[in-house]
Design an enzyme around this catalytic site. Structure first.
Site, PDB file in Angstrom:
ATOM      1  N   HIS B  48       0.825  -1.202   0.000  1.00  0.00           N
ATOM      2  CA  HIS B  48       0.000   0.000   0.000  1.00  0.00           C
ATOM      3  C   HIS B  48       0.868   1.265   0.000  1.00  0.00           C
ATOM      4  O   HIS B  48       0.611   2.209  -0.740  1.00  0.00           O
ATOM      5  CB  HIS B  48      -0.899  -0.045   1.234  1.00  0.00           C
ATOM      6  N   GLU B  70      -2.005  -5.143  -4.525  1.00  0.00           N
ATOM      7  CA  GLU B  70      -2.714  -4.674  -3.335  1.00  0.00           C
ATOM      8  C   GLU B  70      -4.160  -5.165  -3.319  1.00  0.00           C
ATOM      9  O   GLU B  70      -4.677  -5.559  -2.272  1.00  0.00           O
ATOM     10  CB  GLU B  70      -2.666  -3.141  -3.322  1.00  0.00           C
ATOM     11  N   ASN B 426      26.366 -23.274  -3.553  1.00  0.00           N
ATOM     12  CA  ASN B 426      27.237 -24.436  -3.674  1.00  0.00           C
ATOM     13  C   ASN B 426      26.925 -25.470  -2.612  1.00  0.00           C
ATOM     14  O   ASN B 426      26.867 -26.665  -2.876  1.00  0.00           O
ATOM     15  CB  ASN B 426      28.688 -23.992  -3.491  1.00  0.00           C
TER      16      ASN B 426
END
Lengths: 120, 711
Positions: B48, B70, B426
């Site tokens: 918002h 929203e 990794n």
């Protein structure tokens, strides 16, 4: 000099509102949410309160409800900043004692024009 | 009033990125179903605010996109919809998308809206999925423009009956102001009606009893008049009718003036009213103007990222406190300098200087602390990374974060993020086993990655720990041999072999997967960390997992240095690199290949770099036994640097040579010493390179020495 309390959890909006009002010659105090604003309001008096609606800790409508209950704020205009999609908030705000609303987004000129409705 | 909105952009971007971070971390906590109210509210609020701000500051692409996000969030919040996993993923993608768009805008670039369009379409599809009343409220704005459309032809004005609600004053509204506002639109004739005013005994001082009949002479449309009463229309009796009907229907009492108006050509009557209206409609135009200005702004700094920092108030307070003490000390010293100076004052002077040194150190520490931020800023991106990656890999992975409040310099923080992402990827890809493998080896099926940060003597240590299978030393060895990094008969410990993964061009993955091994090897990780004056180490136990330990200086601005002298030149060696300093016993020195001197120190062979050769200085003595050898460690290898003398150790403020002059090989920066001279800081890796001591050379030296000995 007329004193205005500007309440918004968004720093950029707060700064924009505050800067615009200061430049127009108002004495502006900032608050970052409803709780903050209520504390400030209790130890000061203001000629106008402008508050965002959706804020953490205490929302703007609750804040306005609390303020309207304080003797010092019985007749003080209180405007809420709301978005177009939050129109249903208007009636809740009115019920809590809000004077009116400013629809976001707005630019500085619109802000000042709107304030002119309640501060003369 | 013209206000340059761009001055608020920086704060807007900052808070928006914070909002996005908050959205992301809350989204990661969400489970499909009916989510916790506070969580969804926090997410909603962030979206918002971004929507409101971007609309206000003219970033319409962001505002448009955030609007659909929203809307869906709002419906979930109101319980109109169940939250699904698909939606959570969509929201997370939106966070990424918004981040990209906002980053582009911050760098004064046009944001790429393609992704946003695609996501927006998905949101709209969800929203259109069923008919919800809430949706329509977006299109319907309570605007009476449809009414006014009928009344297009020019008109004389409006007749307004205005009967305010009794409580109007208690909402902060003021009828007088509304009448004044009407006066700004056009000429106003007022008739006040006092019929409802009660007797003095029954009157309530705070109530409003008046009502008005108003004639507004203006060619404005109805919406304009409605706007005046916008806030009170529900609480008051308001009746607005076009004035001309009243004029024709007659009203004998209408003033001559008004009658004249009625007959006069419309254009004439309109003129005075035209102006205020034009002015009042201008906000829409000026909104457009402000919208286009940010795009034109090209003086905005590129990469504005590092330009601002948020500092806790207590840090600033402590700083002010320190400065206060400094001022007191300064006053005390000034007082001492007044009048004749005698011996009696000497003690006070020394005390004062000690105090000054103390103040300065405290102040320095406080200032450094301002740039320090908790490492949670970096850690916070990992929950999302782990979540997405574990999905992709089909592994169950749990992420633990420890020491999130550990602070480090903002600059260091920004640069350590990417290497850490690489190491964590990794660990997930290569380190952790698949669920089946884990069950087979009797481990819990959920793999674990732990990020741990803590301070250790002027450094910050970051550990990346996995409980996977550990490094496959044998495989690394074979690969290294195949790549020509080592030979079959190289005598290396398991630790040394494991470290080979940091060598350029090394990759053990059998197949290059989507995640790791996309050309950026571990050597880049190490190089990036070294560029920060840091180091990375590795410990691995087969079957139990691996730990990568990154060590970094807390700041890049100040360094603990050892001052050394060669001839008449003073250099600085970073204290963190120094292992020991010693006098050379010539018997332990071998010359390899007629080129390189190597010192045998305990069980190690240490190549010697003569600093005077390297930097072309005239030393006190060229004989090795006259100088001192500073043994430094770099890349887990030791090098001896031959100098004439060791001087003091002190903290030095690093000044960039690159920024002020140019990059110089073997030198990482410069500083200014107490006596005002400039001293260069030695860059160990650069010095090694400069001396021609490449890794391969060093290895062959070692080998030669070993051969020499065994011969």
């Amino acid at each position: 000099m007329k004193k205005i309390l500007a309440v918004d959890d968004s720093a950029s909006m707060r700064q924009m509102v505050s800067f615009t009002l200061k430049k127009a010659g108002f004495d502006v105090t900032e608050a970052k949410d409803g709780v903050d604003a209520l504390n400030i309001a209790k130890s000061n008096t203001f000629d106008l309160v402008i508050s965002d609606v959706n804020m953490p800790n205490m929302d703007g409508i609750t804040l306005i409800g609390h303020l309207r209950g304080l003797p010092d704020y019985k007749f003080v205009p209180m405007l809420m900043l709301t978005t177009e999609s939050g129109l249903d908030k208007k009636s809740a705000g009115k019920a809590a004692g809000a004077t009116g609303w400013i629809v976001k987004p707005f630019n500085p000129d619109q802000l000042l024009a709107t304030i002119g409705k309640v501060l003369r | 009033m013209s206000i340059d909105l761009s001055q608020f952009y920086e704060v807007f971007f900052e808070e928006s990125f914070e909002g996005l971070d908050a959205m992301e971390s809350e989204l990661l906590n969400l489970e499909p179903g009916t989510p916790d109210n506070e969580t969804i509210n926090t997410i909603f609020r962030a979206a918002h605010s971004i929507k409101g701000g971007s609309g206000t500051f003219g970033f319409s692409a962001v505002a448009d996109f955030t609007h659909v996000v929203e809307t869906l969030l709002d419906q979930i919040r109101d319980g109109q919809r169940q939250l699904t996993q698909v939606q959570i993923d969509l929201f997370l993608q939106s966070v990424d998308c918004l981040r990209e768009m906002l980053s582009a805008l911050r760098d004064s670039e046009e944001p790429d809206t393609q992704e946003a369009q695609a996501l927006k379409a998905q949101f709209e599809a969800i929203l259109a999925g069923d008919e919800l009343a809430g949706l329509e409220s977006n299109q319907v704005t309570p605007d009476d423009s449809s009414n006014t459309a009928v009344e297009e032809e020019s008109r004389l004005g409006w007749q307004i009956q205005f009967k305010p609600g009794k409580d109007i004053l208690k909402t902060g509204n003021e009828p007088i102001y509304m009448l004044q506002e009407l006066g700004e639109i056009g000429d106003v004739e007022l008739d006040i009606n006092l019929d409802f005013v009660p007797t003095l005994e029954t009157i309530e001082a705070e109530d409003c009893y008046f009502n008005w009949d108003i004639k507004l002479k203006s060619d404005c449309d109805l919406a304009k008049v409605d706007e005046v009463f916008e806030w009170v229309v529900d609480d008051c009796e308001i009746n607005i009718t076009p004035l001309e009907t009243l004029v024709s229907a007659v009203d004998e009492e209408v003033s001559e003036n008004a009658t004249e108006l009625g007959q006069a050509p419309a254009a004439e009557a309109i003129t005075p009213a035209v102006e205020p209206e034009n002015q009042d409609s201008s906000p829409a135009q000026s909104a457009k103007v402000t919208e286009s200005t940010p795009a034109k702004k090209d003086n905005a700094p590129k990469n504005a990222e590092a330009s601002s920092i948020r500092v806790g108030i207590e840090k600033v307070d402590s700083l002010i406190n320190m400065v206060g003490e400094l001022v007191i000390t300064q006053a005390m010293l000034t007082q001492l300098s007044e009048g004749d100076f005698d011996k009696a004052k000497l003690v006070s002077l020394q005390e004062g200087l000690a105090q000054l040194a103390h103040n300065t150190r405290d102040l320095q520490e406080s200032v450094m602390r301002i740039r320090m931020l908790p490492i949670s800023f970096v850690f916070s991106r990992f929950p999302r990374l782990v979540r997405d990656t574990s999905k992709k890999l089909g592994k169950q992975i749990e992420l633990k974060l420890l020491g999130e409040q550990t602070e480090l310099d903002k600059t260091v923080m920004e640069k350590i993020s990417d290497p850490m992402v690489h190491l964590v990827r990794n660990a997930m890809d290569h380190g952790l086993e698949t669920t089946e493998e884990r069950i087979a080896s009797g481990k819990s099926e959920v793999g674990s990655i732990t990020l741990n940060a803590f301070h250790q003597g002027g450094n910050i240590v970051i550990e990346i720990i996995d409980d996977g299978k550990g490094l496959n030393t044998e495989k690394i060895k074979q690969k290294a041999i195949a790549n020509g990094l080592i030979t079959e008969n190289s005598d290396l410990t398991d630790e040394e072999i494991n470290l080979l993964i940091f060598e350029p061009g090394f990759s053990t993955a059998d197949q290059v997967s989507d995640l790791s091994g996309r050309g950026v090897g571990m050597d880049v990780v190490r190089r990036n960390i070294q560029a920060l004056n840091g180091s990375v180490e590795l410990a691995s136990t087969p079957g139990e997992g691996s730990t990568f330990t990154i060590r970094l200086p807390l700041t890049l601005a100040i360094l603990d240095g050892q001052l050394i002298r060669v001839g008449e030149h003073i250099y600085i060696i970073p204290l963190v690199n120094i292992i020991e300093s010693l006098q050379i016993n010539l018997e332990d020195v071998n010359c390899v290949g007629g080129e390189y001197d190597v010192l045998r120190l305990r069980d190690e062979y240490i190549p010697i770099i003569r600093l005077f050769d390297l930097f072309n200085h005239e030393p006190d003595s060229k004989k090795m036994e006259d100088g001192l050898l500073v043994v430094v460690e770099h890349d887990n290898e030791k090098i001896g640097i031959l100098v004439d003398e060791l001087l003091a150790q002190q903290q030095v403020v690093i000044k960039s040579l690159e920024a002020n002059y140019m990059k110089v090989e073997g030198v990482s920066g410069a500083t200014i010493l107490g006596d005002g001279t400039v001293s260069l800081i030695i860059d160990i890796s650069g010095a090694i390179k400069l001396a021609g001591l490449k890794k391969s050379v060093r290895r062959s030296i070692e080998k030669a020495v070993v051969d020499l000995e065994s011969a």
